[in-house]
Design an enzyme around this catalytic site. Structure first.
Site, mmCIF file in Angstrom:
data_model
loop_
_atom_site.group_PDB
_atom_site.id
_atom_site.type_symbol
_atom_site.label_atom_id
_atom_site.label_comp_id
_atom_site.label_asym_id
_atom_site.label_seq_id
_atom_site.Cartn_x
_atom_site.Cartn_y
_atom_site.Cartn_z
ATOM 1 N N ARG A 21 0.843 -1.193 0.000
ATOM 2 C CA ARG A 21 0.000 0.000 0.000
ATOM 3 C C ARG A 21 0.882 1.248 0.000
ATOM 4 O O ARG A 21 2.099 1.169 0.170
ATOM 5 C CB ARG A 21 -0.929 0.003 1.223
ATOM 6 C CG ARG A 21 -0.216 -0.324 2.511
ATOM 7 C CD ARG A 21 -0.905 0.227 3.708
ATOM 8 N NE ARG A 21 -0.922 1.684 3.676
ATOM 9 C CZ ARG A 21 0.135 2.435 3.988
ATOM 10 N NH1 ARG A 21 1.298 1.877 4.324
ATOM 11 N NH2 ARG A 21 0.035 3.750 3.946
ATOM 12 N N GLY A 22 0.225 2.398 -0.211
ATOM 13 C CA GLY A 22 0.950 3.658 -0.344
ATOM 14 C C GLY A 22 1.181 3.940 -1.817
ATOM 15 O O GLY A 22 1.734 3.104 -2.541
ATOM 16 N N ALA A 23 0.750 5.105 -2.279
ATOM 17 C CA ALA A 23 0.754 5.389 -3.721
ATOM 18 C C ALA A 23 2.110 5.157 -4.397
ATOM 19 O O ALA A 23 2.184 4.455 -5.409
ATOM 20 C CB ALA A 23 0.257 6.821 -3.965
ATOM 21 N N ARG A 80 -6.485 -0.624 -7.765
ATOM 22 C CA ARG A 80 -6.827 0.545 -6.946
ATOM 23 C C ARG A 80 -7.040 1.736 -7.878
ATOM 24 O O ARG A 80 -6.108 2.125 -8.575
ATOM 25 C CB ARG A 80 -5.709 0.891 -5.952
ATOM 26 C CG ARG A 80 -5.249 -0.210 -5.001
ATOM 27 C CD ARG A 80 -6.217 -0.517 -3.890
ATOM 28 N NE ARG A 80 -6.642 0.602 -3.082
ATOM 29 C CZ ARG A 80 -5.990 1.079 -2.030
ATOM 30 N NH1 ARG A 80 -4.824 0.566 -1.670
ATOM 31 N NH2 ARG A 80 -6.482 2.070 -1.322
ATOM 32 N N GLN A 104 -4.165 2.722 9.702
ATOM 33 C CA GLN A 104 -2.794 2.834 9.174
ATOM 34 C C GLN A 104 -1.927 3.725 10.061
ATOM 35 O O GLN A 104 -0.727 3.499 10.196
ATOM 36 C CB GLN A 104 -2.808 3.372 7.742
ATOM 37 C CG GLN A 104 -3.385 2.411 6.721
ATOM 38 C CD GLN A 104 -4.847 2.694 6.433
ATOM 39 O OE1 GLN A 104 -5.588 3.145 7.304
ATOM 40 N NE2 GLN A 104 -5.268 2.444 5.198
ATOM 41 N N ASP A 129 -2.427 10.645 -2.679
ATOM 42 C CA ASP A 129 -2.529 9.561 -3.650
ATOM 43 C C ASP A 129 -2.730 10.086 -5.064
ATOM 44 O O ASP A 129 -2.401 9.411 -6.028
ATOM 45 C CB ASP A 129 -3.673 8.624 -3.269
ATOM 46 C CG ASP A 129 -3.322 7.792 -2.049
ATOM 47 O OD1 ASP A 129 -2.909 6.636 -2.231
ATOM 48 O OD2 ASP A 129 -3.440 8.307 -0.921
ATOM 49 N N ASN A 135 -6.404 12.163 -0.766
ATOM 50 C CA ASN A 135 -5.587 11.412 0.181
ATOM 51 C C ASN A 135 -6.526 10.576 1.052
ATOM 52 O O ASN A 135 -7.745 10.625 0.896
ATOM 53 C CB ASN A 135 -4.742 12.376 1.037
ATOM 54 C CG ASN A 135 -3.664 11.648 1.824
ATOM 55 O OD1 ASN A 135 -2.920 10.842 1.268
ATOM 56 N ND2 ASN A 135 -3.577 11.916 3.115
ATOM 57 N N LYS A 136 -5.957 9.811 1.951
ATOM 58 C CA LYS A 136 -6.738 8.913 2.790
ATOM 59 C C LYS A 136 -7.918 9.638 3.432
ATOM 60 O O LYS A 136 -7.806 10.779 3.867
ATOM 61 C CB LYS A 136 -5.827 8.321 3.870
ATOM 62 C CG LYS A 136 -6.497 7.323 4.791
ATOM 63 C CD LYS A 136 -7.110 6.155 4.019
ATOM 64 C CE LYS A 136 -6.087 5.393 3.190
ATOM 65 N NZ LYS A 136 -6.689 4.320 2.378
#
Length: 347
Positions: free
Chosen positions: A45-47, A86, A195, A236, A246-247
């Site tokens: 995970r994480g762009a 995603r 997270q 992201d 973003n999240k």
């Protein structure tokens, strides 16, 4: 620093982030389908890291394609499967487009082995570039943090999410370990998958940086008490006008920061800037399954009711104090400056 993923010959080794912080488990695979599944389930995970993983996923698929009846038809399937993982993190599509520029023109050629070798080299280049860019972002971001700052960050943007130093969390790591600044970090838990609690607090503790964990709904109160002096988050996807995806929960933090007069910084590579998105309205927002909200750790915490679970939100550009990129800190208005940077020109 933890190494979130590593290419080993014809194998990709990656850390299963869903099992942190209880245990550090690495998975090794030669099957691109495992990479697809890992990205979907947030094991990877994480762009920025998703982009690197997708590039290596293409390599795994290319090795398998050598054994198929139709090399290029198989690669098209690999590419499509990875693109479907995603929808919001634009680094995924940026990396796959780079890989596609290697294999797609090769249909008129006959040397499949050579194409596979070039794909592996391109994926390694993307990986190396990502680490170098994260270092530059960390250095520029650290310059915005002052000795004694009390910094709030949302979600996870360190080496686990980005490779190298990371982006927003990388700025904190650089400020402390390379510049000797004394910072206290507030990490909000980042519901529904925690997270911030599971990963950011874990990385900061490992790095020896004081961290205080808070629930998501505590940020406003702490800001009103003067406890928090800066906010820095990742992204992201960034639209050309400076709107930031973003999240989920980032928008709320940005509104609170503006109300309390607290700088709100966004750290991300230029690969996260999407030239096709003129504003945040053009950014697709991923909706994830209801069970992530109804349950936690396999334990049901809510009755069976209707659930909304958007994984991201969009923070309007007017709430962003500055964007931190590998080319430096960009202040509003963002539009023309981002266009120049995407074209490779200084703003």
């Amino acid at each position: 620093m933890l190494q979130a993923l590593e290419w080993k010959g014809r194998t990709l080794r990656f850390l299963d982030q869903t099992r942190l912080p209880r245990e550090e488990v690495y998975i090794e695979t030669e099957d691109y389908r495992d990479v697809v599944e890992a990205i979907k389930t947030l094991r990877i995970r994480g762009a920025p890291l998703i982009g690197v993983a997708a590039a290596y996923g293409v390599c795994l698929g290319a090795f398998e394609a050598l054994k198929s009846d139709d090399f290029f038809a198989f690669l098209r399937e690999v590419d499509a499967d990875l693109r479907a993982t995603r929808p919001t993190a634009v680094n995924l599509f940026w990396a796959l487009d780079r890989m596609q520029r290697i294999w797609l023109p090769g249909e008129s050629e006959g040397d499949w082995e050579d194409i596979v070798e070039r794909l592996v080299e391109e994926a390694k280049t993307i990986d190396r570039e990502n680490a170098l860019l994260s270092e530059r972002i960390a250095r520029f971001g650290a310059g915005l943090l002052e000795d004694g700052d009390r910094v709030l960050t949302h979600c996870n943007t360190g080496p686990l999410a980005c490779g190298g130093w990371g982006t927003a969390l990388g700025a904190i790591l650089w400020a402390v370990h390379r510049e000797g600044k004394r910072l206290v970090v507030y990490a909000d838990e980042t519901r529904p998958l925690l997270q911030g609690a599971r990963l950011t607090a874990f990385e900061l503790q490992k790095a020896g940086i004081p961290v205080t964990l808070i629930c998501d709904n505590m940020a406003g109160f702490l800001m009103s008490q003067g406890v928090i002096t800066k906010v820095i988050v990742g992204a992201d996807r960034i639209a050309m006008n400076g709107d930031v995806a973003n999240k989920i929960g980032t928008y709320t933090v940005a509104v609170l920061a503006r109300h309390h007069g607290i700088p709100f910084y966004v750290a991300a590579p230029l690969s996260s800037v999407d030239p096709k998105a003129r504003s945040g309205a053009d950014i697709p927002i991923e909706e994830r399954g209801a069970e992530e909200v109804l349950s936690f750790g396999g334990v049901r915490v809510a009755p069976q009711v209707a659930v909304r679970n958007p994984a991201f939100d969009v923070t309007p550009a007017e709430l962003v104090t500055a964007l931190v990129t590998e080319e430096g800190v960009v202040y509003p208005p963002f539009g023309e400056k981002l266009e120049r940077l995407k074209e490779g020109r200084r703003p």
